[in-house]
Design a protein around this motif. Sequence first.
Motif, mmCIF file in Angstrom:
data_model
loop_
_atom_site.group_PDB
_atom_site.id
_atom_site.type_symbol
_atom_site.label_atom_id
_atom_site.label_comp_id
_atom_site.label_asym_id
_atom_site.label_seq_id
_atom_site.Cartn_x
_atom_site.Cartn_y
_atom_site.Cartn_z
ATOM 1 N N SER A 69 0.821 -1.218 0.000
ATOM 2 C CA SER A 69 0.000 0.000 0.000
ATOM 3 C C SER A 69 0.852 1.265 0.000
ATOM 4 O O SER A 69 0.451 2.288 -0.566
ATOM 5 C CB SER A 69 -0.940 -0.003 1.206
ATOM 6 O OG SER A 69 -0.205 -0.063 2.415
ATOM 7 N N LYS A 70 2.029 1.210 0.632
ATOM 8 C CA LYS A 70 2.903 2.384 0.617
ATOM 9 C C LYS A 70 3.346 2.706 -0.809
ATOM 10 O O LYS A 70 3.449 3.875 -1.185
ATOM 11 C CB LYS A 70 4.117 2.143 1.506
ATOM 12 C CG LYS A 70 3.808 2.148 3.004
ATOM 13 C CD LYS A 70 5.078 2.023 3.825
ATOM 14 C CE LYS A 70 4.763 2.074 5.322
ATOM 15 N NZ LYS A 70 5.987 1.949 6.142
ATOM 16 N N LEU A 71 3.617 1.664 -1.571
ATOM 17 C CA LEU A 71 4.015 1.882 -2.967
ATOM 18 C C LEU A 71 2.857 2.493 -3.754
ATOM 19 O O LEU A 71 3.050 3.427 -4.544
ATOM 20 C CB LEU A 71 4.472 0.558 -3.574
ATOM 21 C CG LEU A 71 5.145 0.522 -4.958
ATOM 22 C CD1 LEU A 71 4.166 0.622 -6.077
ATOM 23 C CD2 LEU A 71 6.208 1.599 -5.061
ATOM 24 N N LEU A 72 1.639 2.005 -3.528
ATOM 25 C CA LEU A 72 0.482 2.559 -4.227
ATOM 26 C C LEU A 72 0.254 4.019 -3.833
ATOM 27 O O LEU A 72 -0.099 4.855 -4.681
ATOM 28 C CB LEU A 72 -0.762 1.727 -3.910
ATOM 29 C CG LEU A 72 -0.774 0.299 -4.470
ATOM 30 C CD1 LEU A 72 -2.019 -0.433 -4.001
ATOM 31 C CD2 LEU A 72 -0.700 0.296 -5.990
ATOM 32 N N THR A 73 0.462 4.335 -2.565
ATOM 33 C CA THR A 73 0.345 5.720 -2.129
ATOM 34 C C THR A 73 1.373 6.605 -2.825
ATOM 35 O O THR A 73 1.080 7.730 -3.234
ATOM 36 C CB THR A 73 0.525 5.814 -0.606
ATOM 37 O OG1 THR A 73 -0.477 5.010 0.036
ATOM 38 C CG2 THR A 73 0.419 7.250 -0.121
ATOM 39 N N PHE A 74 2.567 6.072 -2.974
ATOM 40 C CA PHE A 74 3.635 6.803 -3.657
ATOM 41 C C PHE A 74 3.275 7.036 -5.126
ATOM 42 O O PHE A 74 3.459 8.137 -5.662
ATOM 43 C CB PHE A 74 4.937 6.014 -3.543
ATOM 44 C CG PHE A 74 6.118 6.670 -4.200
ATOM 45 C CD1 PHE A 74 6.670 7.819 -3.686
ATOM 46 C CD2 PHE A 74 6.684 6.110 -5.338
ATOM 47 C CE1 PHE A 74 7.768 8.420 -4.287
ATOM 48 C CE2 PHE A 74 7.777 6.691 -5.950
ATOM 49 C CZ PHE A 74 8.324 7.862 -5.424
ATOM 50 N N ILE A 80 0.593 8.319 -11.036
ATOM 51 C CA ILE A 80 1.029 7.260 -11.947
ATOM 52 C C ILE A 80 0.011 6.127 -11.917
ATOM 53 O O ILE A 80 -0.102 5.421 -10.911
ATOM 54 C CB ILE A 80 2.416 6.727 -11.550
ATOM 55 C CG1 ILE A 80 3.456 7.843 -11.611
ATOM 56 C CG2 ILE A 80 2.820 5.567 -12.454
ATOM 57 C CD1 ILE A 80 4.814 7.440 -11.087
ATOM 58 N N PRO A 81 -0.753 5.923 -12.981
ATOM 59 C CA PRO A 81 -1.676 4.782 -13.016
ATOM 60 C C PRO A 81 -0.920 3.478 -13.282
ATOM 61 O O PRO A 81 0.168 3.486 -13.868
ATOM 62 C CB PRO A 81 -2.616 5.122 -14.167
ATOM 63 C CG PRO A 81 -1.806 6.003 -15.064
ATOM 64 C CD PRO A 81 -0.861 6.767 -14.176
ATOM 65 N N ALA A 82 -1.502 2.373 -12.843
ATOM 66 C CA ALA A 82 -0.904 1.051 -13.052
ATOM 67 C C ALA A 82 -1.949 0.128 -13.666
ATOM 68 O O ALA A 82 -3.078 0.043 -13.183
ATOM 69 C CB ALA A 82 -0.397 0.480 -11.732
ATOM 70 N N HIS A 83 -1.572 -0.559 -14.740
ATOM 71 C CA HIS A 83 -2.473 -1.453 -15.460
ATOM 72 C C HIS A 83 -1.975 -2.882 -15.305
ATOM 73 O O HIS A 83 -0.780 -3.159 -15.463
ATOM 74 C CB HIS A 83 -2.540 -1.071 -16.933
ATOM 75 C CG HIS A 83 -2.824 0.385 -17.167
ATOM 76 N ND1 HIS A 83 -4.075 0.940 -16.978
ATOM 77 C CD2 HIS A 83 -2.015 1.413 -17.539
ATOM 78 C CE1 HIS A 83 -4.027 2.227 -17.251
ATOM 79 N NE2 HIS A 83 -2.792 2.544 -17.588
ATOM 80 N N PHE A 84 -2.899 -3.806 -15.033
ATOM 81 C CA PHE A 84 -2.529 -5.179 -14.716
ATOM 82 C C PHE A 84 -3.092 -6.155 -15.749
ATOM 83 O O PHE A 84 -4.241 -6.022 -16.186
ATOM 84 C CB PHE A 84 -3.043 -5.551 -13.317
ATOM 85 C CG PHE A 84 -2.434 -4.735 -12.213
ATOM 86 C CD1 PHE A 84 -1.300 -5.162 -11.561
ATOM 87 C CD2 PHE A 84 -2.994 -3.519 -11.840
ATOM 88 C CE1 PHE A 84 -0.731 -4.414 -10.555
ATOM 89 C CE2 PHE A 84 -2.437 -2.757 -10.830
ATOM 90 C CZ PHE A 84 -1.295 -3.210 -10.175
ATOM 91 N N TYR A 85 -2.247 -7.132 -16.099
ATOM 92 C CA TYR A 85 -2.617 -8.183 -17.047
ATOM 93 C C TYR A 85 -2.344 -9.540 -16.401
ATOM 94 O O TYR A 85 -1.386 -9.682 -15.631
ATOM 95 C CB TYR A 85 -1.812 -8.054 -18.345
ATOM 96 C CG TYR A 85 -2.203 -6.861 -19.184
ATOM 97 C CD1 TYR A 85 -2.946 -7.026 -20.351
ATOM 98 C CD2 TYR A 85 -1.844 -5.574 -18.813
ATOM 99 C CE1 TYR A 85 -3.318 -5.932 -21.117
ATOM 100 C CE2 TYR A 85 -2.219 -4.468 -19.567
ATOM 101 C CZ TYR A 85 -2.947 -4.653 -20.726
ATOM 102 O OH TYR A 85 -3.323 -3.571 -21.473
ATOM 103 N N ASP A 86 -3.166 -10.536 -16.738
ATOM 104 C CA ASP A 86 -2.967 -11.857 -16.140
ATOM 105 C C ASP A 86 -1.927 -12.662 -16.915
ATOM 106 O O ASP A 86 -1.285 -12.163 -17.856
ATOM 107 C CB ASP A 86 -4.293 -12.613 -16.017
ATOM 108 C CG ASP A 86 -4.899 -12.987 -17.369
ATOM 109 O OD1 ASP A 86 -4.197 -12.896 -18.396
ATOM 110 O OD2 ASP A 86 -6.084 -13.377 -17.389
#
Length: 360
Positions: A69-74, A80-86
Amino acid sequence: MKRPYYLFSNGRLRRRQNTLFFEKTAGERVPDDQDESGASSGTPTGERIPFPVEQVESLYFFGEVDLNSKLLTFLARHDIPAHFYDYYGNYTGTYIPRDFLHSGRLRIEQVLHYVRPKRRIYLARAFVEAATYNLLRVLRYYLNRLEGERQQHVAQAIEIVKAERAGLRETQEVAQLMGIEGRCRDAYYQAWPAILQDGPGEAFTFTRRERRPPTNELNALISFGNSLCYTTTIRQIHRTALDPTISYLHEPGFRRFSLALDLSEIFKPLLVDRTIFRLVKTGQITRKHFEPHLGGIYMNEEGRKIFVQQWDERLRQTVYHRQLERHVSYERLIRLECYKLIRHLLDPKQEPYRGWHMWW
């Protein structure tokens, strides 16, 4: 200059002050549907890849990556959006920081243009008109480069698309517009075998568009490319005050940014389809870059890396913009489309929206 970063390896993403570190881990990734342990992504190898946060425009996670969560807060602090793929390259979701560009007036106008039928149908029609026009541009580009039966197949597809487009002006229902767009795309895809029927492209068979799951290599390429176009459009919308959940052609729904679906339709012919043609016709992508799973065909990791590299190059490619009188990147064209939509929403009589049309 900021740019997207694509992470294919397994590992852990950390931060130290204003620098992100990607720590690689050893071990082969297990398909998501075969691993319910929730264990970490593997044993650290000691290899650390730093990249300053000031250079990061967005993050794409194709590997198995641990973060907290600290990284996501940063990431949120730096927008900076983050996109996830399986494991199979399917888009699974986006972490997007809270809105940093707010406009109450624009939000109200977006809603009003959705709930008022005449305003909504105008925008929905403009999206379909621009998307189908760009389909025609791609078909005409290849028509002049083909001969014989192959040229005839493309010419037939052009006539079908032109006939369908002729009914756009009289159409007063969004569902009917979706039907016109769907039939245009069906005719467009029917021309693909003629376009690809030489050299390395002969190895790829294609009869119709199939999703969930894609049943052959070209369908897998289209699905993967469309997901990249969707996330790229999300990124550009997020740089404006538009609400990505309020749309006009696609029905707003749960768990999706439907405005990105509207806008990405316009750019798929230029960004997705032309990328696929290039990769297939030059032999950069072959049948070895795919693997079967649960009745479908998916790109493997090597294939996705090749596609993403070509995709990133295409987004950075520039074209001379006649109104701005300067060169702009293909990705920037999407942002400019958002601005055009904003101007229409705020003053539809003074700045009526017209979807982007390819001019080359």
